[in-house]
Design a protein around this motif. Structure first.
Motif, short mmCIF file in Angstrom:
data_model
loop_
_atom_site.label_atom_id
_atom_site.label_comp_id
_atom_site.label_asym_id
_atom_site.label_seq_id
_atom_site.Cartn_x
_atom_site.Cartn_y
_atom_site.Cartn_z
N ALA A 446 38.43 110.82 24.10
CA ALA A 446 37.36 109.90 23.71
C ALA A 446 37.12 109.97 22.20
N VAL A 447 36.46 108.91 21.71
CA VAL A 447 36.07 108.83 20.30
C VAL A 447 34.63 108.34 20.22
N ARG A 448 33.87 108.94 19.32
CA ARG A 448 32.52 108.46 19.03
C ARG A 448 32.50 107.86 17.63
N ILE A 449 31.96 106.64 17.52
CA ILE A 449 31.85 105.97 16.23
C ILE A 449 30.37 105.78 15.92
N LYS A 450 29.92 106.38 14.82
CA LYS A 450 28.52 106.23 14.41
C LYS A 450 28.44 106.19 12.90
N ASP A 451 27.82 105.14 12.40
CA ASP A 451 27.69 104.97 10.94
C ASP A 451 29.05 105.07 10.25
N ASN A 452 30.06 104.43 10.85
CA ASN A 452 31.43 104.39 10.32
C ASN A 452 32.10 105.76 10.30
N THR A 453 31.52 106.74 10.97
CA THR A 453 32.14 108.06 11.09
C THR A 453 32.73 108.21 12.49
N TRP A 454 33.98 108.62 12.54
CA TRP A 454 34.69 108.75 13.81
C TRP A 454 34.85 110.24 14.15
N LYS A 455 34.55 110.59 15.39
CA LYS A 455 34.75 111.96 15.87
C LYS A 455 35.49 111.90 17.21
N THR A 456 36.54 112.69 17.33
CA THR A 456 37.32 112.70 18.56
C THR A 456 36.88 113.82 19.49
N PHE A 457 36.98 113.54 20.78
CA PHE A 457 36.73 114.52 21.83
C PHE A 457 37.96 114.48 22.75
N THR A 458 38.96 115.28 22.40
CA THR A 458 40.22 115.26 23.12
C THR A 458 40.53 116.65 23.67
N ARG A 459 41.59 116.72 24.43
CA ARG A 459 42.03 118.00 24.97
C ARG A 459 42.53 118.91 23.86
N ASP A 460 43.02 118.34 22.78
CA ASP A 460 43.40 119.15 21.63
C ASP A 460 42.16 119.77 20.97
N ASP A 461 41.07 118.99 20.91
CA ASP A 461 39.84 119.48 20.29
C ASP A 461 39.11 120.49 21.17
N TYR A 462 39.08 120.21 22.47
CA TYR A 462 38.34 121.05 23.42
C TYR A 462 39.22 121.30 24.65
N PRO A 463 40.18 122.22 24.56
CA PRO A 463 41.18 122.40 25.63
C PRO A 463 40.61 122.71 27.00
N GLN A 464 39.46 123.36 27.07
CA GLN A 464 38.90 123.79 28.36
C GLN A 464 37.83 122.84 28.91
N GLN A 465 37.47 121.81 28.14
CA GLN A 465 36.30 121.04 28.54
C GLN A 465 36.49 119.53 28.61
N ILE A 466 37.62 119.03 28.12
CA ILE A 466 37.87 117.59 28.09
C ILE A 466 39.17 117.29 28.81
N GLY A 467 39.21 116.17 29.52
CA GLY A 467 40.45 115.71 30.14
C GLY A 467 41.18 114.76 29.22
N ASP A 468 42.21 114.13 29.74
CA ASP A 468 43.01 113.22 28.93
C ASP A 468 42.52 111.78 29.07
N ALA A 469 42.96 111.09 30.09
CA ALA A 469 42.53 109.70 30.27
C ALA A 469 41.05 109.66 30.63
N ILE A 470 40.24 109.09 29.74
CA ILE A 470 38.81 108.96 29.98
C ILE A 470 38.59 107.67 30.76
N LEU A 471 38.19 107.80 32.02
CA LEU A 471 38.12 106.65 32.91
C LEU A 471 36.79 105.92 32.81
N ASP A 472 35.72 106.63 32.46
CA ASP A 472 34.42 105.97 32.37
C ASP A 472 33.52 106.80 31.46
N ILE A 473 32.49 106.12 30.92
CA ILE A 473 31.51 106.75 30.03
C ILE A 473 30.13 106.28 30.45
N ALA A 474 29.17 107.21 30.48
CA ALA A 474 27.79 106.84 30.81
C ALA A 474 26.83 107.69 29.98
#
Length: 721
Positions: A446-474
């Motif tokens: 996943a990626v968060r975009i706020k005020d033109n700043t991008w932050k990634t939330f991937t398995r590389d960033d958080y190996p134990q807490q994030i999956g790969d294909a993000i199917l939905d967001i709420a």
């Protein structure tokens, strides 16, 4: 690997240059036609790729005629995950139909499909091919022409055909059953007979290391019209079996052989998964090494880039790969200069657009090529294909849009892995939080975009807490973010602390499909796979209760979830309509008892007027589906055949602040304005990145965001919609 509509199995596409971008909206035959295009084979041999029907054991016996009618299908998986018995009868029927109709035999392949590379979960089913040279071209030829055998255990050292005799030399003492058309199976003692049936064979040799079969009159195998073919089952002391391909009986004294007289045997398999992770190269190396450790010299990883060579030597590093081209949008009738991006480009490579050779392409360096497109191309979307002097091809499908002259690209921007920190160009979902944060779910995080700043939330960033294909967001009312994926449900707090919920926390499966937060901050989730239940937590994921709606058994529930203004929870299903729960009782809305356009409901949306929108596709072979709307017990549907929607497959629907209805389809974005007029945005009339749009939303500034398979498109209208 590609899912086809109305089929309970997959079509595995091997040796192709890329994923077929339209497979999800095509019939099996249409996908086979795409694979068979020689420009879509990365081996430059003037032939298309290889397409195999995976795990057909779930298909009924009478499906053989339907399967055999498919042109360009190479064969089926007869040994799957170590099981070589379930497809025996189906395969015999297929071979007989192929023979009688004069079409090439459908070969029988072997695949692990275990979604693992653990040593006890690979090498379960395999293919051993006889090659003159250990090259991609020779392997493709062998798999296309039947120069292999399939096994879940035993090995065959030699297969020779001389005149009317077939001879086998085995690597272990085994039982050998010789079968003609109409005979199959090995789950009981052999019955030597000329009759048709399970466990029947014309000859059985026990406890041998050599066996042969000679066409003869008493077995009726000298009569090609009735015997048709001969094949062998080699059964070892553990009940494991090797299956030869069928040998066609040409004449009473002649059998057709598909095996080279010279060459060596090379073992591999045609279908398994790593599974996909953001750390692709590492997982791919591990995959190769795991198979090399058990003696495989080739194996296909079907969840990776489709150009992937099956060889363990990592030769894919020298195969050209095309990752992008710019500009994408070009006016019809105008010459244009484009730059192609990728790797392993050479000075002598040739470039084609839509099959037409581009003259004057210029090599810049091994990751860039400059192209001069001709001005005679007609409006439409085109493939770009690169062909190397040493016989490899790379293709970017539908990557250039020749636009109509009145196309309006103003206000459009597309973000990709080239110009942003997106971890993948395949965007699955896009959502907006109240504070105008844009959250994007991709194939690799996943990626968060706020005020033109991008932050990634991937398995590389958080190996134990994030999956790969993000199917939905709420989002909940405490500004927590929920990401559903195949590893569970991730909750991200406002200060970016992360918690992963899995089965040990009360979920029924780690494969969480969709997530929805109610007005009371209850969490509802659905699951991928074969679960027919959904789950609810009323205490931020600490405890869960599970529900199984009645009257829709056997259906995968919760393709999407929504809450209407009456507090009812809606669950969309693939083929059974929508289940509705009011906290006390269940009811089901389907095509038979309501105004739904189709029972395969992809997405749900409830607007501020309590109108419920249903994005549907079709659950059968014939085109149907579209957009259905429910308001105060009144139903209304919109379809493609009424020239309202761009496609009968609607992936998503939402209503913008001005009351316009936006439908994401397989052929662009269709918009219904307040006056009841429809307009469709496509690659050829706008700056949309791709016609395949999975999701859309609007931010607080009125900017529209579209999730496509080629990046994230943003549209800031420069006119009043």
């Amino acid at each position: 690997m590609d899912d086809q509509i109305s089929w309970p199995c997959h079509l595995i596409s091997l040796f192709v240059t890329s994923e077929n971008p339209n497979s999800c909206i095509q019939s099996p035959q249409e996908h086979l036609n795409w694979v068979n295009n020689s420009f879509h084979s990365y081996v430059d041999d003037n032939k298309g790729g290889i397409c195999i029907l995976a795990h057909p054991m779930g298909m009924p016996f009478h499906a053989a005629k339907e399967i055999a009618a498919l042109q360009y299908l190479a064969g089926i998986e007869i040994s799957h995950g170590g099981n070589s018995l379930k497809c025996e009868a189906l395969w015999d029927s297929l071979l007989t139909i192929c023979h009688d109709n004069g079409r090439p035999y459908l070969w029988g392949y072997g695949a692990d499909d275990s979604h693992s590379i653990e040593q006890d979960k690979i090498g379960l089913s395999f293919v051993t091919a006889r090659l003159l040279d250990f090259t991609e071209k020779d392997l493709k030829k062998a798999l296309n022409e039947g120069a292999f055998y399939t096994s879940n255990g035993p090995s065959i050292a030699e297969i020779t055909v001389t005149g009317k005799r077939i001879s086998l030399v085995l690597s272990q003492e085994s039982e050998v059953r010789w079968l003609k058309s109409g005979q199959w199976g090995f789950d009981a003692s052999a019955t030597v007979s000329v009759k048709r049936g399970n466990n029947h064979c014309v000859k059985c040799d026990k406890n041998v290391v050599k066996s042969d079969y000679l066409l003869n009159k008493s077995d009726s195998t000298i009569y090609p019209a009735s015997a048709r073919f001969i094949r062998a089952l080699v059964i070892d002391k553990n009940g494991k079996v090797a299956q030869t391909m069928p040998f066609k009986i040409i004449r009473p004294d002649s059998i057709e052989s598909y095996y080279p007289e010279k060459g060596q045997w090379y073992r591999g398999q045609t279908h398994n998964h790593c599974d996909v992770t953001g750390q692709k190269k590492r997982a791919l190396r591990d995959y190769h090494l795991a198979y090399k450790k058990i003696g495989h010299t080739w194996s296909f990883a079907t969840d990776y880039s489709y150009w992937l060579t099956p060889f363990q030597m990592h030769k894919e590093e020298s195969i050209p790969v095309m990752t992008g081209v710019y500009p994408v949008h070009i006016r019809e009738g105008e010459a244009a200069e484009c730059t192609m991006i990728g790797r392993c480009f050479g000075n002598d490579d040739k470039i084609y657009i839509g099959g037409q050779l581009i003259k004057g392409s210029k090599w810049l360096y091994d990751t860039r090529l400059s192209l001069s497109l001709p001005d005679n191309l007609k409006q439409g979307c085109y493939d770009l294909t690169l062909v190397t002097p040493d016989g490899y091809k790379a293709t970017l499908p539908d990557c250039i849009a020749l636009q109509e002259r009145t196309a309006d690209n103003e206000g459009w921007t597309t973000f990709t892995t080239i110009n942003s920190t997106l971890p993948s160009n395949k965007i699955v979902c896009v959502k907006v939080r109240n504070d105008n944060e844009i959250w994007v779910g991709t194939q690799y995080g996943a990626v968060r975009i706020k005020d033109n700043t991008w932050k990634t939330f991937t398995r590389d960033d958080y190996p134990q807490q994030i999956g790969d294909a993000i199917l939905d967001i709420a989002f909940d009312h405490k500004n927590n973010v929920y990401l559903s994926h195949f590893r569970g449900l991730t909750i991200i707090s406002p200060n970016d602390s992360i918690r992963l919920l899995r089965t040990e926390h009360g979920l029924l499966s780690r494969e969480v499909n969709q997530v929805m937060i109610t007005a009371k901050d209850d969490i509802w989730v659905s699951y991928s796979g074969r679960s027919n239940k959904i789950s609810r937590s009323q205490d931020n994921g600490n405890h869960w209760e599970h529900f199984a709606p009645p009257n829709i058994e056997g259906c995968v529930l919760g393709i999407d979830l929504a809450e209407d203004r009456l507090g009812r929870i809606l669950f969309s299903t693939p083929g059974k309509g929508v289940a509705v729960f009011d906290n006390n009782r269940w009811q089901v809305w389907n095509k038979a008892n309501s105004g739904l356009a189709d029972d395969f409901v992809r997405r749900l949306f409830v607007d501020k007027e309590n109108r419920i929108f249903f994005a549907t596709t079709h659950s059968g072979v014939s085109p149907q589906g579209g957009l259905s709307v429910l308001k105060d017990s009144h139903w209304q549907s919109y379809t493609q055949d009424k020239k309202q929607l761009a496609s009968y497959r609607v992936w998503d629907v939402f209503v913008s602040h001005n009351g316009f209805v936006w439908c994401s389809t397989s052929n662009g974005v269709s918009c219904l304005n307040k006056a009841g007029q429809w307009k469709t945005y496509t690659m050829t009339n706008s700056g949309l990145a791709s016609n395949r749009v999975l999701c859309a939303t609007e931010d607080r500034a009125g900017v529209l965001w579209f999730a496509t398979d080629k990046g994230l498109s943003r549209f800031q209208p420069h006119f009043t919609l």
